[in-house]
Design a protein around this motif. Structure first.
Motif, PDB file in Angstrom:
ATOM      1  N   VAL A  23      38.670  48.956  32.874  1.00 35.25           N
ATOM      2  CA  VAL A  23      39.331  48.003  33.776  1.00 35.25           C
ATOM      3  C   VAL A  23      40.413  48.712  34.582  1.00 35.25           C
ATOM      4  CG1 VAL A  23      40.784  45.936  33.898  1.00 35.25           C
ATOM      5  CG2 VAL A  23      38.784  45.974  32.394  1.00 35.25           C
ATOM      6  N   ASP A  24      41.208  49.556  33.927  1.00 33.98           N
ATOM      7  CA  ASP A  24      42.256  50.300  34.633  1.00 33.98           C
ATOM      8  C   ASP A  24      41.663  51.288  35.631  1.00 33.98           C
ATOM      9  OD1 ASP A  24      44.459  49.131  33.413  1.00 33.98           O
ATOM     10  OD2 ASP A  24      44.371  50.482  31.700  1.00 33.98           O
ATOM     11  N   ARG A  25      40.587  51.940  35.233  1.00 35.66           N
ATOM     12  CA  ARG A  25      40.006  53.003  36.053  1.00 35.66           C
ATOM     13  C   ARG A  25      39.212  52.455  37.233  1.00 35.66           C
ATOM     14  NH1 ARG A  25      35.203  55.399  34.276  1.00 35.66           N
ATOM     15  NH2 ARG A  25      35.761  54.707  32.185  1.00 35.66           N
ATOM     16  N   ILE A  26      38.562  51.310  37.050  1.00 36.66           N
ATOM     17  CA  ILE A  26      37.649  50.785  38.070  1.00 36.66           C
ATOM     18  C   ILE A  26      38.179  49.535  38.754  1.00 36.66           C
ATOM     19  CG2 ILE A  26      35.326  49.909  38.506  1.00 36.66           C
ATOM     20  CD1 ILE A  26      35.463  52.899  37.792  1.00 36.66           C
ATOM     21  N   PHE A  27      38.576  48.534  37.995  1.00 30.05           N
ATOM     22  CA  PHE A  27      38.836  47.228  38.593  1.00 30.05           C
ATOM     23  C   PHE A  27      40.260  47.030  39.101  1.00 30.05           C
ATOM     24  CE2 PHE A  27      34.856  45.987  36.492  1.00 30.05           C
ATOM     25  CZ  PHE A  27      34.268  45.277  37.535  1.00 30.05           C
ATOM     26  N   VAL A  28      41.217  47.818  38.616  1.00 30.29           N
ATOM     27  CA  VAL A  28      42.595  47.637  39.072  1.00 30.29           C
ATOM     28  C   VAL A  28      42.716  47.881  40.577  1.00 30.29           C
ATOM     29  CG1 VAL A  28      44.886  48.726  38.984  1.00 30.29           C
ATOM     30  CG2 VAL A  28      43.772  47.985  36.880  1.00 30.29           C
ATOM     31  N   GLN A  29      41.864  48.761  41.129  1.00 30.65           N
ATOM     32  CA  GLN A  29      41.955  49.081  42.553  1.00 30.65           C
ATOM     33  C   GLN A  29      41.149  48.126  43.436  1.00 30.65           C
ATOM     34  OE1 GLN A  29      40.140  53.000  43.119  1.00 30.65           O
ATOM     35  NE2 GLN A  29      38.830  52.589  41.348  1.00 30.65           N
ATOM     36  N   ASN A  35      39.748  44.029  44.667  1.00 29.94           N
ATOM     37  CA  ASN A  35      40.391  42.793  45.106  1.00 29.94           C
ATOM     38  C   ASN A  35      40.505  41.775  43.987  1.00 29.94           C
ATOM     39  OD1 ASN A  35      37.677  42.114  44.829  1.00 29.94           O
ATOM     40  ND2 ASN A  35      37.644  40.803  46.647  1.00 29.94           N
ATOM     41  N   ARG A  36      40.054  42.107  42.766  1.00 28.75           N
ATOM     42  CA  ARG A  36      40.128  41.154  41.659  1.00 28.75           C
ATOM     43  C   ARG A  36      41.584  40.878  41.308  1.00 28.75           C
ATOM     44  NH1 ARG A  36      35.179  42.897  43.329  1.00 28.75           N
ATOM     45  NH2 ARG A  36      33.513  42.524  41.797  1.00 28.75           N
ATOM     46  N   SER A  37      41.876  39.624  41.065  1.00 29.57           N
ATOM     47  CA  SER A  37      43.251  39.203  40.784  1.00 29.57           C
ATOM     48  C   SER A  37      43.655  39.604  39.370  1.00 29.57           C
ATOM     49  CB  SER A  37      43.354  37.677  40.912  1.00 29.57           C
ATOM     50  OG  SER A  37      42.634  37.042  39.858  1.00 29.57           O
ATOM     51  N   PRO A  38      44.963  39.546  39.068  1.00 28.91           N
ATOM     52  CA  PRO A  38      45.402  39.819  37.695  1.00 28.91           C
ATOM     53  C   PRO A  38      44.717  38.927  36.666  1.00 28.91           C
ATOM     54  CG  PRO A  38      47.284  39.848  39.161  1.00 28.91           C
ATOM     55  CD  PRO A  38      46.116  39.374  39.973  1.00 28.91           C
ATOM     56  N   GLN A  39      44.421  37.669  37.053  1.00 26.66           N
ATOM     57  CA  GLN A  39      43.742  36.773  36.117  1.00 26.66           C
ATOM     58  C   GLN A  39      42.322  37.247  35.821  1.00 26.66           C
ATOM     59  OE1 GLN A  39      45.411  35.856  38.806  1.00 26.66           O
ATOM     60  NE2 GLN A  39      46.774  34.119  38.363  1.00 26.66           N
ATOM     61  N   VAL A  40      41.619  37.765  36.847  1.00 28.98           N
ATOM     62  CA  VAL A  40      40.268  38.294  36.627  1.00 28.98           C
ATOM     63  C   VAL A  40      40.338  39.550  35.767  1.00 28.98           C
ATOM     64  CG1 VAL A  40      38.228  39.287  37.725  1.00 28.98           C
ATOM     65  CG2 VAL A  40      39.343  37.307  38.751  1.00 28.98           C
ATOM     66  N   LEU A  41      41.311  40.421  36.033  1.00 28.86           N
ATOM     67  CA  LEU A  41      41.473  41.622  35.222  1.00 28.86           C
ATOM     68  C   LEU A  41      41.708  41.255  33.764  1.00 28.86           C
ATOM     69  CD1 LEU A  41      43.767  43.821  37.519  1.00 28.86           C
ATOM     70  CD2 LEU A  41      41.268  43.760  37.413  1.00 28.86           C
ATOM     71  N   ARG A  42      42.491  40.232  33.541  1.00 30.10           N
ATOM     72  CA  ARG A  42      42.755  39.780  32.168  1.00 30.10           C
ATOM     73  C   ARG A  42      41.474  39.259  31.520  1.00 30.10           C
ATOM     74  NH1 ARG A  42      47.011  35.106  31.786  1.00 30.10           N
ATOM     75  NH2 ARG A  42      45.312  34.044  32.864  1.00 30.10           N
ATOM     76  N   SER A  43      40.672  38.509  32.278  1.00 29.70           N
ATOM     77  CA  SER A  43      39.415  37.984  31.744  1.00 29.70           C
ATOM     78  C   SER A  43      38.452  39.113  31.400  1.00 29.70           C
ATOM     79  CB  SER A  43      38.774  37.024  32.752  1.00 29.70           C
ATOM     80  OG  SER A  43      39.545  35.853  32.903  1.00 29.70           O
ATOM     81  N   LEU A  44      38.340  40.098  32.290  1.00 24.26           N
ATOM     82  CA  LEU A  44      37.467  41.236  32.010  1.00 24.26           C
ATOM     83  C   LEU A  44      37.932  41.987  30.774  1.00 24.26           C
ATOM     84  CD1 LEU A  44      36.930  42.565  35.647  1.00 24.26           C
ATOM     85  CD2 LEU A  44      35.095  41.863  34.081  1.00 24.26           C
ATOM     86  N   GLN A  45      39.241  42.219  30.675  1.00 27.71           N
ATOM     87  CA  GLN A  45      39.755  42.946  29.523  1.00 27.71           C
ATOM     88  C   GLN A  45      39.556  42.157  28.240  1.00 27.71           C
ATOM     89  OE1 GLN A  45      41.250  46.269  30.072  1.00 27.71           O
ATOM     90  NE2 GLN A  45      40.423  46.221  28.003  1.00 27.71           N
ATOM     91  N   GLN A  46      39.664  40.835  28.323  1.00 29.32           N
ATOM     92  CA  GLN A  46      39.410  39.995  27.147  1.00 29.32           C
ATOM     93  C   GLN A  46      37.977  40.181  26.659  1.00 29.32           C
ATOM     94  OE1 GLN A  46      39.676  35.771  27.876  1.00 29.32           O
ATOM     95  NE2 GLN A  46      39.596  35.243  25.711  1.00 29.32           N
ATOM     96  N   LEU A  47      37.047  40.243  27.598  1.00 29.88           N
ATOM     97  CA  LEU A  47      35.642  40.449  27.253  1.00 29.88           C
ATOM     98  C   LEU A  47      35.436  41.829  26.629  1.00 29.88           C
ATOM     99  CD1 LEU A  47      32.942  38.839  27.579  1.00 29.88           C
ATOM    100  CD2 LEU A  47      32.586  40.112  29.702  1.00 29.88           C
ATOM    101  N   PHE A  48      36.044  42.859  27.229  1.00 29.69           N
ATOM    102  CA  PHE A  48      35.884  44.222  26.728  1.00 29.69           C
ATOM    103  C   PHE A  48      36.577  44.441  25.381  1.00 29.69           C
ATOM    104  CE2 PHE A  48      35.208  45.441  31.327  1.00 29.69           C
ATOM    105  CZ  PHE A  48      33.911  45.899  31.153  1.00 29.69           C
ATOM    106  N   ASN A  49      37.608  43.674  25.092  1.00 32.68           N
ATOM    107  CA  ASN A  49      38.392  43.912  23.879  1.00 32.68           C
ATOM    108  C   ASN A  49      37.865  43.176  22.656  1.00 32.68           C
ATOM    109  OD1 ASN A  49      40.146  45.650  25.099  1.00 32.68           O
ATOM    110  ND2 ASN A  49      41.857  44.217  25.246  1.00 32.68           N
TER     111      ASN A  49
END
Length: 360
Positions: free
Chosen positions: A46-52, A54-68
């Motif tokens: 998520v840090d390497r690919i999605f942080v850069q 247009n996904r919002s912080p909420q989407v990043l949190r959702s993706l990380q929740q799935l990965f974790n």
């Protein structure tokens, strides 16, 4: 299933299950798309690919929740239990082998017990169990389906609910199917594109089932619905409408465009960018997911009985060595006794946990 144990599979167990295919799959070194050009799964994905993006912080949190979540949590790989076959294949045909899955709580229990990253199922199933399980395992709401009560049968994905309702019942992500190549594909592309935009606005991740449907995709007794070139292009359209993760069937052949005689192709697609090796065929699918920036998860397919374990492990090895992100496996798990379903899902997860299995 007697070969499965409660303890995790070792690398030697995986080698044994692969049998005659072990060397060709585990030792193969790809000479097509270099592995260095791929964006591979990892703890920092998520840090390497999605942080850069247009996904919002909420989407990043959702993706990380799935990965974790689950047994693969923190690895960058994902194992998802999908049970939408009650609509896609009829409930009776899907659940007759194990009727406990008419009850949506059994679906939740299987995903939780097996340590999956998430559970993908219908509005009705997730809504029925929302308050009990939404905080225990990430929900992926399948927002469209092909209903099978129209006669003669037609293949057309239609919306079964709103993205807002998916958010309201606690979803981490929404999933949708597009039947690329079908008469209704243009409408489905527009509908799903709009739904994914809304899902991202609400902070949910998006997963697209990139399936192909057209009777003309069969020629001279060969089925090209799972050809690497056709499925690869379906993936490419999927990431274009901002799917975060792509679900696709494992490719079984290639040359659909050239054999059927449609669309556009380049001979290097078949000579330089791929080969007959299943890992290379799958890598071409990964390449069409922006070189892995959107993760590729391959589907487990139908249950065939005693061979399910071997086939599932084989699919996982191919996906992982190609640069994929994991498996989304349903029927092979839920169409058997509960304990055996858990063990099969764990076996697939063990492939992704095995450090000896690396990128080809």
């Amino acid at each position: 299933m007697s070969t499965l144990n409660a303890k995790p599979m070792t690398y030697d167990d995986i080698v044994s299950l692969l049998g005659a295919d072990a060397e060709s799959l585990l030792q193969y070194q790809s000479k097509t798309i270099p592995k260095e050009q791929l964006h591979v799964p990892g703890p920092d994905f998520v840090d390497r690919i999605f942080v850069q993006t247009n996904r919002s912080p909420q989407v990043l949190r959702s993706l990380q929740q799935l990965f974790n979540h689950g047994r693969l949590g923190g690895s960058g790989y994902i194992s998802i239990l999908p049970i939408d076959q009650g609509l896609e294949h009829t409930a009776g045909a899907s659940f007759a082998p194990n009727p406990i899955y008419f009850d949506p709580e059994s679906i939740m229990k299987l995903a939780v017990e097996a340590g999956c990253n998430g559970v993908a199922t219908t509005f009705g199933n997730l809504a029925m169990m929302s308050r009990k399980y939404a905080h225990k395992i990430p929900f992926i709401v399948k927002i469209n389906h092909n209903e099978l009560l129209t006669y003669p049968t037609k293949y057309n994905q239609i919306m079964f609910g709103s993205v807002e309702e998916a958010w309201n019942l606690g979803a981490t992500a929404v999933g949708a199917t597009i039947y690329f190549g079908s008469e209704e594909s243009s409408r489905q592309i527009i509908e799903v594109s709009e739904a994914f935009e809304r899902a991202h606005q609400l902070g949910m991740a998006t997963i697209l089932w990139c399936y192909t449907r057209n009777n003309a995709f069969k020629k001279d007794g060969v089925d090209y619905h799972t050809a690497a070139d056709i499925t690869g292009q379906a993936n490419h359209v999927g990431v274009t409408i901002q799917a975060d993760i792509i679900k696709q069937k494992l490719p079984t052949n290639n040359g659909g465009f050239t054999t059927i005689g449609f669309s556009k192709s380049d001979k290097r697609m078949y000579t330089e960018l791929s080969s007959d090796n299943p890992i290379d065929l799958c890598r071409y699918q990964v390449a069409n997911c922006y070189m892995g920036r959107a993760g590729l998860i391959n589907s487990g397919g139908e249950s065939k009985g005693e061979s399910d374990l071997q086939e599932s492990v084989r699919t996982a090895v191919i996906n992982k060595r190609a640069g994929g992100m994991g498996l989304i496996l349903g029927r092979k798990a839920f169409q058997r006794e509960f304990k055996e379903g858990v063990e099969l899902l764990n076996a697939v997860q063990d492939v992704y946990l095995a450090q000896e299995i690396t990128l080809a």
